[in-house]
Design an enzyme around this catalytic site. Structure first.
Site, PDB file in Angstrom:
ATOM      1  N   GLU A 126       1.356  -1.013   0.079  1.00 40.89           N
ATOM      2  CA  GLU A 126       0.147  -0.024  -0.389  1.00 40.89           C
ATOM      3  C   GLU A 126       0.588   1.164  -0.104  1.00 40.89           C
ATOM      4  O   GLU A 126       1.892   1.432   1.030  1.00 40.89           O
ATOM      5  CB  GLU A 126      -1.110  -0.097   1.165  1.00 40.89           C
ATOM      6  CG  GLU A 126      -1.544   0.964   1.207  1.00 40.89           C
ATOM      7  CD  GLU A 126      -2.808   1.049   2.286  1.00 40.89           C
ATOM      8  OE1 GLU A 126      -2.388   0.135   3.758  1.00 40.89           O
ATOM      9  OE2 GLU A 126      -3.662   2.379   2.525  1.00 40.89           O
ATOM     10  N   GLY A 266       3.053   2.254  10.839  1.00 39.90           N
ATOM     11  CA  GLY A 266       3.074   1.884  12.101  1.00 39.90           C
ATOM     12  C   GLY A 266       2.980  -0.395  11.320  1.00 39.90           C
ATOM     13  O   GLY A 266       3.342  -0.981  12.296  1.00 39.90           O
ATOM     14  N   ALA A 267       1.595  -0.429  11.012  1.00 43.35           N
ATOM     15  CA  ALA A 267       1.425  -1.999  10.394  1.00 43.35           C
ATOM     16  C   ALA A 267       0.348  -1.483   9.419  1.00 43.35           C
ATOM     17  O   ALA A 267       0.136  -0.574   8.798  1.00 43.35           O
ATOM     18  CB  ALA A 267       0.751  -2.664  11.798  1.00 43.35           C
ATOM     19  N   MET A 268       0.780  -2.830   9.099  1.00 48.44           N
ATOM     20  CA  MET A 268       0.042  -2.940   7.554  1.00 48.44           C
ATOM     21  C   MET A 268      -1.317  -4.425   7.574  1.00 48.44           C
ATOM     22  O   MET A 268      -0.852  -5.940   7.941  1.00 48.44           O
ATOM     23  CB  MET A 268       0.754  -3.324   6.404  1.00 48.44           C
ATOM     24  CG  MET A 268       0.222  -3.575   5.032  1.00 48.44           C
ATOM     25  SD  MET A 268      -0.805  -1.826   4.536  1.00 48.44           S
ATOM     26  CE  MET A 268      -1.796  -2.586   3.309  1.00 48.44           C
ATOM     27  N   GLU A 269      -2.632  -4.275   6.666  1.00 48.95           N
ATOM     28  CA  GLU A 269      -3.821  -5.361   7.072  1.00 48.95           C
ATOM     29  C   GLU A 269      -3.834  -5.788   5.945  1.00 48.95           C
ATOM     30  O   GLU A 269      -5.122  -6.650   6.061  1.00 48.95           O
ATOM     31  CB  GLU A 269      -4.902  -4.384   7.199  1.00 48.95           C
ATOM     32  CG  GLU A 269      -4.961  -3.402   5.680  1.00 48.95           C
ATOM     33  CD  GLU A 269      -5.126  -1.997   5.454  1.00 48.95           C
ATOM     34  OE1 GLU A 269      -3.612  -1.658   6.603  1.00 48.95           O
ATOM     35  OE2 GLU A 269      -5.602  -1.216   4.934  1.00 48.95           O
ATOM     36  N   ASN A 270      -2.858  -6.264   4.917  1.00 48.17           N
ATOM     37  CA  ASN A 270      -1.508  -7.229   4.116  1.00 48.17           C
ATOM     38  C   ASN A 270      -3.346  -8.372   4.413  1.00 48.17           C
ATOM     39  O   ASN A 270      -3.226  -9.059   5.973  1.00 48.17           O
ATOM     40  CB  ASN A 270      -1.020  -8.107   3.992  1.00 48.17           C
ATOM     41  CG  ASN A 270      -0.230  -6.749   4.113  1.00 48.17           C
ATOM     42  OD1 ASN A 270      -0.013  -5.823   2.943  1.00 48.17           O
ATOM     43  ND2 ASN A 270       0.790  -7.068   4.613  1.00 48.17           N
ATOM     44  N   HIS A 302      -6.561  -2.731  15.493  1.00 49.80           N
ATOM     45  CA  HIS A 302      -6.719  -1.808  13.877  1.00 49.80           C
ATOM     46  C   HIS A 302      -6.803  -2.361  12.116  1.00 49.80           C
ATOM     47  O   HIS A 302      -7.474  -2.525  11.534  1.00 49.80           O
ATOM     48  CB  HIS A 302      -5.833  -0.769  13.545  1.00 49.80           C
ATOM     49  CG  HIS A 302      -5.775   0.404  12.800  1.00 49.80           C
ATOM     50  ND1 HIS A 302      -6.858   1.631  12.709  1.00 49.80           N
ATOM     51  CD2 HIS A 302      -5.727   0.342  11.761  1.00 49.80           C
ATOM     52  CE1 HIS A 302      -6.348   2.115  11.240  1.00 49.80           C
ATOM     53  NE2 HIS A 302      -6.056   1.544  10.364  1.00 49.80           N
ATOM     54  N   GLU A 303      -5.559  -2.820  13.030  1.00 51.96           N
ATOM     55  CA  GLU A 303      -5.190  -3.574  11.176  1.00 51.96           C
ATOM     56  C   GLU A 303      -6.091  -4.855  10.862  1.00 51.96           C
ATOM     57  O   GLU A 303      -6.900  -5.436   9.888  1.00 51.96           O
ATOM     58  CB  GLU A 303      -3.523  -4.566  11.402  1.00 51.96           C
ATOM     59  CG  GLU A 303      -2.122  -3.411  11.491  1.00 51.96           C
ATOM     60  CD  GLU A 303      -2.781  -1.918  11.086  1.00 51.96           C
ATOM     61  OE1 GLU A 303      -3.797  -1.641   9.655  1.00 51.96           O
ATOM     62  OE2 GLU A 303      -2.314  -0.428  11.168  1.00 51.96           O
ATOM     63  N   HIS A 306      -9.352  -3.995   9.925  1.00 52.85           N
ATOM     64  CA  HIS A 306      -9.773  -3.994   8.566  1.00 52.85           C
ATOM     65  C   HIS A 306     -10.184  -5.313   7.816  1.00 52.85           C
ATOM     66  O   HIS A 306     -10.269  -4.757   6.314  1.00 52.85           O
ATOM     67  CB  HIS A 306      -8.400  -3.140   8.162  1.00 52.85           C
ATOM     68  CG  HIS A 306      -7.806  -2.091   7.629  1.00 52.85           C
ATOM     69  ND1 HIS A 306      -8.603  -0.550   7.477  1.00 52.85           N
ATOM     70  CD2 HIS A 306      -6.726  -1.626   8.487  1.00 52.85           C
ATOM     71  CE1 HIS A 306      -8.052   0.768   7.447  1.00 52.85           C
ATOM     72  NE2 HIS A 306      -7.022   0.051   7.913  1.00 52.85           N
TER      73      HIS A 306
HETATM   74  N1  BES Z   1      -2.843   0.854   5.933  1.00 55.41           N
HETATM   75  C1  BES Z   1      -2.139   1.480   7.125  1.00 55.41           C
HETATM   76  C2  BES Z   1      -0.498   1.198   6.709  1.00 55.41           C
HETATM   77  C3  BES Z   1      -0.511   1.950   5.993  1.00 55.41           C
HETATM   78  C4  BES Z   1      -0.444   3.283   5.370  1.00 55.41           C
HETATM   79  C5  BES Z   1       0.257   1.846   4.653  1.00 55.41           C
HETATM   80  C6  BES Z   1       0.959   4.103   4.711  1.00 55.41           C
HETATM   81  C7  BES Z   1       0.685   2.268   3.635  1.00 55.41           C
HETATM   82  C8  BES Z   1       0.714   3.921   4.174  1.00 55.41           C
HETATM   83  C9  BES Z   1      -2.496   0.653   8.135  1.00 55.41           C
HETATM   84  O1  BES Z   1      -3.587   0.096   8.393  1.00 55.41           O
HETATM   85  C10 BES Z   1      -2.617   2.015   9.121  1.00 55.41           C
HETATM   86  O2  BES Z   1      -3.159   2.867   9.036  1.00 55.41           O
HETATM   87  N2  BES Z   1      -1.810   1.691  10.086  1.00 55.41           N
HETATM   88  C11 BES Z   1      -1.370   2.863  11.244  1.00 55.41           C
HETATM   89  C12 BES Z   1      -1.259   2.850  12.698  1.00 55.41           C
HETATM   90  C13 BES Z   1      -3.000   2.595  13.100  1.00 55.41           C
HETATM   91  C14 BES Z   1      -2.816   2.488  14.206  1.00 55.41           C
HETATM   92  C15 BES Z   1      -3.988   3.959  13.090  1.00 55.41           C
HETATM   93  C16 BES Z   1      -0.038   3.322  10.553  1.00 55.41           C
HETATM   94  O3  BES Z   1       0.731   2.460  10.148  1.00 55.41           O
HETATM   95  O4  BES Z   1       0.413   4.632  11.189  1.00 55.41           O
HETATM   96 ZN    ZN Z   2      -5.936   1.366   8.597  1.00 53.44          ZN
END
Ligand code: BES
Ligand code: ZN
Length: 870
Positions: A126, A266-270, A302-303, A306
């Protein structure tokens, strides 16, 4: 599909459905950090509504090794690869495209696509990383089903993970092996993931409400596995909560989480394979603070959440980003509120909104929750998309009530399952379930800027009539000079002279609900009659509306309301308003500080008060929130006023602070109960205040020496370092040595050094940049040093000579060539530069201007242009 116009922007208005779809994707990887070969077999179908549309695939940083169409190798004249896209000539009918490409994971410092993190091979796709793995139609409304084959040497890569369900593994010759995965759910490429390496796991099996047995795994490098248990528990809690609160079940046989030391976000919801920054997975009480534990639980939630809000229902295009992110932040914040304290969760969210999102909404980078154009989508993962987007969902929840909101959510999921949806689809589901017209409400998505409610009161004693006039003011933002009025639910309460609530609703031309009015016009007049004396009005309980309230309170009114109010959020907020009024001198500073001091004394001596709540009340508005409340930011004056108020309050409260600190010593002992965490939070807050008055910092030193976990240890070390205590250097040294081989704990002490509130910290940062600890390729390290300095050290970053800006600008230029999204985030720290008092405004422009000729990434160039736009 959307292609950029000549202005370089992709426009929401230009959206058209994809001319070609990928209905099935079959991928095979021969994994190797230096040269991974990716074979892709894509079943392609043209959109019958767009006959003859050219077949164009995305692909960047790929070396094409082979290409064939329907089994026939393609002659070079049949296609063209321009480095960004692959154009296939004369293809009009459904077909099978096969390609083989080579990529170089070990050289991938952008950490997008396939890259190496220590000894692991990982992906981050993403928003547009998949095109760095293979040729594909890389947009979220293209959603094939997937089959993924991973091959690698077994000794270096014993574990091979991908999206979906495991189908099988087998040995290959030469010490190699193979794993096959199938993802049966239609899934866009941005949710693709693989992870390979010497991973080990913690695991448990649960049965979903639909009766599916699911194996939950949290994977990490072997030494880190003992710190994965908390994250695994958080996965199970998330799964259960989504069943109970939203009726949503998990839909695969496995749910995998992998911890990565190198991760930009922070993390990714693959789908079925979430990849996490290690800081949001690994925790035990010796190495992680209470805030880390809470952060892990909420990021895991959060992840996980998703899986429905983002994956099962995905996005039509990137303009809809808040459809998944805002909604999922709302869902994860409800999860935390249901599991812990609703009031504390709300206070935490409002701090971020006021300190950071309001600043974004009022600065050079302001944009609506749904932007209408972008050059670089990766620059739109912002507080506005996330936090304001979540607030808009919360507004809907407030307007409709839990039951109707839930019916709207059920309808949204049912109508859009397996589809790529829009914010209109979301609102249509809620309009359908509630029978309400949400057309005006939808402006929350299209209009940027924080609304202001300017409220004035009048009391006619002879008539016993009290009126509140509420004016809605929507400030202009870049590209949006004029705005239409919003639908704003305003919670309010009136108290009579005895302190009793006046329950009669006002007469007015706005709809009135439980304790609230629904404002729809630029002005509303609310009228109460039959009152013996002027009442006291309180506004925006629970911060239901993400707005600024302007109302002319006296300090004594705020203090009285703080005693009367039963809404803990508002009680906290009223004390914040007292402090802000004292600091900015919008209230009589002496009266305000006195009233605040009395209120804090009451709280500190009230044994029934929740210590975690008291700790929040001791935390005065931070620099960002204060800066956001003034038209022109004089950094030194704001911080000077804040320090002076803190000194004064500490002198008033020293005995209460000491008593509370002592009384909570046992409760703070250990364990992760809410009680223990609350006790530690309040003790650390008391300690920070008490250390101001004690140049030897004896109490902080004692807490450091006797710390029973990282929360106590780091809280004490922060006091020692930030107050320049004599024991600061030895304590830092001891801490460094004790955790030398732990990168996450190393980031903690680096963060403390980087945020020491002093202009000289600039020089400490230069020293760190030359030290063995510096590593610009690790985003966590960059954030710990430069992110903390630019975002959380106003005295350092805003040094009067501009030296803080120079340092950060130089490093942005370096990072621009390494990891553009990381560099761009750092650049965004300049978003408020235009409101700085001189000479800082000029100094910041002088630091930014030379970047014009140095920055090369589209991410940074886009941001710089927007920052400097007149
Ligand atoms: N889908 C995002 C991760 C992401 C963000 C991928 C930007 C690529 C570009 C993920 O679900 C997300 O929102 N992560 C947040 C943490 C969350 C607890 C708000 C993050 O990574 O900061
Ligand atoms: Zn997110």
């Amino acid at each position: 599909m959307s292609v950029p116009r000549e202005d370089g922007f992709v426009h929401l208005a230009d959206y058209t459905p994809p001319a070609w779809r990928v209905v099935h994707a079959d991928l095979a990887f021969d994994l190797d950090p230096d040269a991974t070969d990716v074979s892709a077999r894509l079943e392609l179908q043209p959109d019958p509504a767009q006959p003859g549309a050219p077949l164009v695939l995305d692909g960047e940083a790929l070396t094409l090794l082979a290409i064939s169409l329907d089994g026939q190798p393609l002659d070079a004249s049949r296609y063209r690869h321009d480095g960004r896209q692959l154009h296939l000539h004369g293809v009009t009918d459904a077909c099978v495209l096969e390609t083989r490409v080579r990529i170089h994971p070990a050289g991938n410092t952008r950490l997008e696509g396939l890259y190496t993190s220590c000894d692991l091979l990982l992906t981050q796709c993403e928003p547009e990383g998949f095109r760095r793995i293979t040729f594909f139609i890389d947009q979220p409304d293209v959603m094939p089903r997937w089959r993924i084959v991973l091959r690698a040497p077994r000794d270096a890569y014993p574990v091979l993970l991908a999206n979906g369900n495991p189908v099988g593994t087998r040995a290959l010759g030469g010490g190699r092996h193979e794993a096959i995965w199938e993802n049966p759910h239609p899934t866009p490429a941005y949710l693709f993931a693989i992870a390979a390496g010497a991973l080990e796991r913690v695991t448990r099996t649960v049965t979903t409400m639909e009766g599916r047995e699911v194996e939950l795994n949290v994977w990490a490098e072997p030494a880190d596995v003992p710190r994965c248990g908390y994250a695994l528990g958080a996965v199970e809690r998330s799964l259960r909560w989504d069943e109970q609160r939203f009726g949503r079940a998990y839909d695969l046989d496995v749910f995998n989480v992998v911890a990565a030391q190198y991760f930009t976000m922070g993390a990714m919801e693959n789908k079925g394979l979430n990849i996490f920054n290690a800081r949001y997975v690994l925790a035990d009480q010796a190495t992680a603070t209470d805030a880390d534990f809470m952060g892990i639980e909420s990021v895991v939630a959060h992840e996980y959440l998703h899986n429905w809000s983002g994956n099962r229902v995905t996005l039509r295009d990137w303009f809809q980003l808040s459809l998944k992110e805002g909604l999922t932040v709302f869902r994860d914040s409800e999860f935390s509120a249901d599991l812990h304290s609703r009031a504390l969760k709300r206070i935490e969210a409002v701090r971020v909104l006021r300190g950071r999102q309001f600043a974004e909404d009022g600065g050079a980078l302001a944009h609506p929750v749904r932007p209408d154009r972008y050059r670089e989508i990766s620059n739109f993962y912002t507080l506005t998309i996330y936090e304001k987007g979540a607030e808009v969902v919360r507004l809907l929840h407030t307007l409709l009530g839990e039951k109707v909101f839930r019916a709207g959510m059920d309808r949204y999921f049912a109508d859009n399952d397996g589809r790529a949806a829009t914010l209109e689809d979301f609102l249509a589901a809620h309009a359908g379930a509630s029978g309400r017209d949400l057309a005006q409400f939808a402006r929350w998505y299209s209009q940027a800027g924080t609304p202001e409610l300017r409220i004035t009161e009048a009391f006619d004693a002879a008539a016993g009539e009290y009126t509140l006039t509420v004016d809605q003011h929507l400030p202009p933002t870049p590209g949006q000079p004029d705005k239409q009025p919003l639908l704003i639910p305003l919670q309010l309460a009136l108290y009579d002279a005895s302190g009793a609530a006046i329950n009669a609703p006002p007469a007015c031309d706005a709809a009135v609900g439980e304790g609230r009015v629904e404002l729809v016009a630029r002005r509303h007049v609310l009228r109460w009659t039959g009152l013996a004396a002027k009442p006291l009005a309180a506004f925006n309980h629970g911060f239901a509306a993400p707005v600024k309230i302007v109302f002319d309170y006296a300090a004594s009114d705020l203090a009285r309301l703080a005693q009367l109010e039963r809404d803990p959020f508002l009680r906290w907020d009223l004390l914040q308003q007292l402090a802000t009024g004292a600091l900015l001198r919008t209230l009589d500073p002496h009266a305000a500080a006195g009233a605040l001091s009395d209120a804090l004394a009451d709280l500190l001596t009230d044994e029934a008060a929740d210590p975690a709540f008291v700790a929040e009340c001791l935390a005065l508005p931070d620099f960002d929130t204060l800066a956001e409340s003034v038209p022109v930011v004089d950094v030194d004056a704001l911080i000077g006023a804040r320090e002076a108020l803190l000194d004064r309050l500490t002198e008033d409260q020293v005995e209460h602070l000491q008593a509370r600190y002592e009384a909570l010593a046992d409760a703070a002992g250990d364990g992760l109960s809410g009680e223990a965490m609350g006790a530690r939070a309040l003790r650390n807050a008391c300690l920070a205040w008490l250390t101001r008055l004690d140049p030897t910092a004896a109490l902080a030193q004692a807490q450091f020496d006797g710390a029973r976990g990282m929360t106590e240890r780091l809280g004490a070390l922060r006091c020692l370092v930030h107050f320049d205590a004599p024991g600061a250097e030895p304590a830092l040294q001891a801490f460094r040595t004790a955790f030398a081989d732990d990168p996450l704990v190393t980031d903690k002490w680096l963060g403390l050094v980087a945020t020491r509130p002093h202009p000289e910290t600039r020089d400490a940062i230069y020293a760190l940049l030359r030290s063995p600890w510096w590593n610009p390729t690790n985003p966590n390290r960059v954030r710990a040093v430069l992110g903390a300095f630019a975002r959380s050290n106003p005295l350092g970053f805003h040094r009067r000579d501009g030296g803080g800006y120079q340092l950060v600008a130089e490093q942005i230029a370096v990072l621009d060539a390494i990891n553009p999204p990381v560099a761009a985030r750092l650049l965004a720290a300049f978003e408020g530069w235009r409101r700085l008092a001189q000479p800082l405004r000029t100094r910041s422009r002088e630091a930014l201007a030379p970047l014009e000729g140095r920055l090369v990434s589209p991410d940074c160039r886009d941001l710089l242009q927007r920052l400097l736009a007149p």
